[in-house]
Scaffold this motif. Structure first.
Motif, PDB file in Angstrom:
ATOM      1  N   CYS A  15       0.859  -1.187   0.000  1.00  0.00           N
ATOM      2  CA  CYS A  15       0.000   0.000   0.000  1.00  0.00           C
ATOM      3  C   CYS A  15       0.892   1.233   0.000  1.00  0.00           C
ATOM      4  O   CYS A  15       1.774   1.354   0.851  1.00  0.00           O
ATOM      5  CB  CYS A  15      -0.912  -0.019   1.219  1.00  0.00           C
ATOM      6  N   VAL A  16       0.695   2.111  -0.976  1.00  0.00           N
ATOM      7  CA  VAL A  16       1.504   3.335  -1.068  1.00  0.00           C
ATOM      8  C   VAL A  16       0.575   4.550  -0.991  1.00  0.00           C
ATOM      9  O   VAL A  16      -0.621   4.431  -1.217  1.00  0.00           O
ATOM     10  CB  VAL A  16       2.321   3.386  -2.384  1.00  0.00           C
ATOM     11  N   PRO A  17       1.134   5.733  -0.657  1.00  0.00           N
ATOM     12  CA  PRO A  17       0.294   6.928  -0.749  1.00  0.00           C
ATOM     13  C   PRO A  17      -0.238   7.016  -2.182  1.00  0.00           C
ATOM     14  O   PRO A  17       0.493   6.726  -3.134  1.00  0.00           O
ATOM     15  CB  PRO A  17       1.270   8.075  -0.463  1.00  0.00           C
ATOM     16  N   ARG A  18      -1.499   7.416  -2.323  1.00  0.00           N
ATOM     17  CA  ARG A  18      -2.157   7.420  -3.626  1.00  0.00           C
ATOM     18  C   ARG A  18      -1.313   8.067  -4.724  1.00  0.00           C
ATOM     19  O   ARG A  18      -1.244   7.571  -5.835  1.00  0.00           O
ATOM     20  CB  ARG A  18      -3.475   8.159  -3.497  1.00  0.00           C
ATOM     21  N   ASN A  58      -3.676   0.744  -2.543  1.00  0.00           N
ATOM     22  CA  ASN A  58      -3.418  -0.644  -2.142  1.00  0.00           C
ATOM     23  C   ASN A  58      -3.398  -1.536  -3.391  1.00  0.00           C
ATOM     24  O   ASN A  58      -4.437  -1.869  -3.945  1.00  0.00           O
ATOM     25  CB  ASN A  58      -4.519  -1.091  -1.171  1.00  0.00           C
ATOM     26  N   GLY A  93       7.141   5.708   0.461  1.00  0.00           N
ATOM     27  CA  GLY A  93       6.272   6.101   1.578  1.00  0.00           C
ATOM     28  C   GLY A  93       5.184   5.090   1.871  1.00  0.00           C
ATOM     29  O   GLY A  93       4.201   5.402   2.544  1.00  0.00           O
ATOM     30  N   GLY A  94       5.339   3.864   1.372  1.00  0.00           N
ATOM     31  CA  GLY A  94       4.298   2.857   1.541  1.00  0.00           C
ATOM     32  C   GLY A  94       4.651   1.814   2.579  1.00  0.00           C
ATOM     33  O   GLY A  94       5.573   1.987   3.377  1.00  0.00           O
TER      34      GLY A  94
END
Lengths: 465, 465
Positions: free
Chosen positions: A346-349, A380, A413-414
């Motif tokens: 999952c990473v920031p959008r 995600n 950043g994920g």
């Protein structure tokens, strides 16, 4: 595996207070509860089908005395090995605890036992005009207990959040045998520490959940689905942000990459466009007027972002048709090669385009086909590596590719896992994401709660305390 | 109060690594940080205005060595005594850590220090078309750090949840001086235990939060407010349920009882109807089309439930006018008697009528005026006892009345606190709500995290570990 003498004594001791028919130690029973939906497997010494919190408490006390691991398990649909009894011991099974104790329409809560199948709960509450949003793909098989242990998500997470957002109260048996009741039917509660959230997602390592009070919502009266294709995946990702920023919060915002589209097309011949880099499946729900207005707004935004094709379903059968493609991804890619390793970063959008590029780089570097699909609105993604677990040499490349994907995700950043958990599968990679201080802090908490280390030992952060 | 020799040494030691101008031990400074919004007060030995997580870590290590309590504090607007340094020691003040480090429009998150005033954060993000929903009444003064420590709520909790629902990541200094980073900008994260939620609402007893990554939403483009009066408070409560069950989720659903209405009318002469038992203030927000549709639906439902009067604001100034009554409750009742003791119980929504009846019984039994208002949609009521703290005899009756209210709330399936916390004020009543096992478990966790018991000792569950 536990010492054979202890294992032999175990069944006998358990049968002192559990009906013998619910204490199973045949090879068949042990094999039946030895695996989950990963490729891993390990035999428990004995299987116990529990019926109450009191029984769970007695078992935990016995296990503490005998120093035997206890591994609670739902339906074994987990994707990180969280329920595999890899150190043997007792597999604690909840198939005899599947009662929906109450659906309280006025307060919009359900009280249920851990063995309730998620999809059954959803159907029951829908009959009363209510709605339990969390929708893991395995919802027709997986159980509420497993969902709580792993904090399961699903496509509707976009608007509605994940399992943890629907838990108001828990009954938990602690490793020392204490039965505690946390929270309740109140929507707001700041009386003492937030232990409800402490246990959710702890993968059965801190306590055994024996009852949950779940928040329900009124069923949204209307729903509209659309499928939108984009020549460039970056454009698709930008469109996701444009939609959210416009004030529309879709219930679902799913992404399929070009590979997913093509494998599905090979499989089902739906007439999907093979040349596009991405397809978004977008669903809005709510009051009918709002759904109409939001559908128009989303379609307008997609047009402005130069979508290839915008297909809005006119009715339910048409919506089902659009969903067909997304639902077929897993079966379609399972046909391509013998083994499919599904990951769950999952990473920031905003990092979705960069993450997709990183996965493409990994794919090339390790020469492994990787399909990408997932919950674009949440950042995600499920990169699925298509491989063959019988090929040891290739599996080494797979492991290296997974590590490279995790490293890229964390650099952007994920995190390692958005909704599947760490369990056994991602345990070796934990230090990529968490600092030694954070891991030490987890160990300290585990040790304080379960000093004998009997509850699902060895998961998440290693077996040594 | 700490041993005077230790207290004397403390300032000197602190000035070794903190600029002397930020280490205050004058009587004036100690008095300034000795109280909150309750009626309690206790002097710290020294006040430190921290500037970084590194400084916080050094202070905690020093405090551990000297066995001196550390009490982190925001703006002192708390309503349960959570920030009062009743055992002396160090008052840790965050007025020098009030920077909004980042507003990330694309990912819709804000990163900020604990000293940021909640209302300032809201204004900043609104300038960028975004929205931070939690809205405690003190939002123009209170700080994000205090909101996180107490898990503050507010009227918008109905639709949008409370502070805990907006925290994606935290930087926390543990009592041993370790600085841990939990979560981040990812919306979904199941990597390890859910420590973010472990610290929120822990009232500064488990760690010191030095940075928070907060989830933002797109600003709802439209909003509509209405005020509806009912002859019977039961009817008002039933209407709340009817609205929610219809599929409309208002942003705000506030209740004022007959006493609140009358005290406000005495104070402001707004022309409120004195004879009605209840007034609901309802606000819906979202897409303009949805807001229109939902407003009509709510109005129709209120009519069907035989509301006395339904007043829908045509524009913002009219909405402001409706809000005036609700906002005036606190000042209006503060005029009636010298002291106002505001409570904060939360019951399942269906128990609101029964809870109101119980409060009326307590009012009669102890001969004390009790005004009821609060967040009806959440079941979170604020019974306010109007009294005079200089009258020791009456204060005994007040204490007994509070206990009776808590007992009734718990008997109705509710809890002691919906959004104010336990702190010092409700500590004696904790066993009404939580079992000895649960309280023991809290103590065990506190002991594991903070074995020297230096972080805000004595709050929530007593001082002894």
């Amino acid at each position: 595996m536990t010492n054979r003498t202890v294992a032999g004594a175990l069944s006998g001791e358990l049968k002192q207070f559990i009906e013998p028919a619910r204490v199973l130690d045949s090879p068949e029973a042990r094999i039946a509860y030895s695996y989950d939906a990963t490729t891993r497997q390990s035999l428990p010494d004995v299987v116990v089908k529990v019926k109450s919190a009191a029984e769970v408490a007695e078992i935990l006390k016995l296990a503490g005395r005998l120093q035997v691991p206890v591994v609670p398990r739902g339906a074994g649909t987990g994707l990180s090995g969280g329920s595999i009894p890899f150190a043997g011991g007792i597999a604690m099974v909840f198939t005899e605890m599947r009662s929906i104790k109450e659906i309280d329409q006025e307060n919009m809560v359900a009280v249920c036992e851990p063995g309730v199948v998620t999809g059954n709960l959803q159907k029951e509450v829908e009959r009363q005009g209510l709605f339990y949003p969390p929708d893991p793909s395995s919802l027709n098989y997986c159980t509420i207990g497993g969902n709580l242990a792993e904090n399961a998500g699903g496509p509707r997470g976009m608007k509605y959040g994940v399992t943890k957002d629907y838990v108001l109260g828990l009954e938990v048996v602690l490793p020392n045998g204490d039965i505690v009741h946390l929270g309740g039917k109140q929507i707001k509660n700041v009386t003492g520490y937030n232990f409800v959230q402490f246990f959710i997602g702890s993968e059965g390592t801190l306590g055994v959940i024996t009852e949950a009070t779940l928040k329900l919502l009124p069923a949204p009266p209307a729903r509209k689905t659309m499928a939108v294709t984009f020549k460039s995946i970056d454009r698709a990702a930008e469109t996701v942000n444009a939609i959210l920023y416009s004030g529309v919060l879709p219930a679902i915002l799913e992404l399929m990459d070009q590979k997913s589209i093509n494998y599905v097309e090979d499989y089902l011949h739906l007439g999907l466009p093979r040349h596009v880099e991405a397809m978004l499946i977008i669903e809005v729900d709510g009051m009918p007027e709002a759904v109409e207005a939001e559908t128009s707004k989303v379609a307008m935004l997609c047009k402005k972002m130069r979508a290839e094709d915008i297909n809005v379903a006119k009715d339910n059968p048409e919506a089902e048709q659009l969903w067909k493609a997304r639902r077929a991804v897993s079966p379609a890619i399972s046909r391509v090669r013998p083994t499919k390793i599904g990951e769950d970063i999952c990473v920031p959008r905003s990092s979705i385009p960069a993450m997709v590029r990183e996965i493409r780089r990994v794919e090339e570097q390790f020469d492994l086909p990787i399909v990408i699909f997932g919950h674009a609105g949440d950042g995600n993604l499920h990169p699925n590596i298509l491989t063959d677990k019988r090929d040891a040499q290739e599996m080494e490349r797979v492991e290296a590719a997974i590590e490279a994907i995790f490293e890229a995700a964390v650099k952007l950043g994920g995190t390692l896992s958005g909704e599947h958990g760490i369990g056994l599968s991602k345990k070796p990679f934990l230090p990529i994401d968490l600092s030694p201080q954070t891991i030490d802090f987890m160990r300290a908490m585990k040790k304080a709660v379960d000093p004998a280390n009997i509850l699902n030992p060895g998961k998440i952060f290693g077996s040594e305390l």
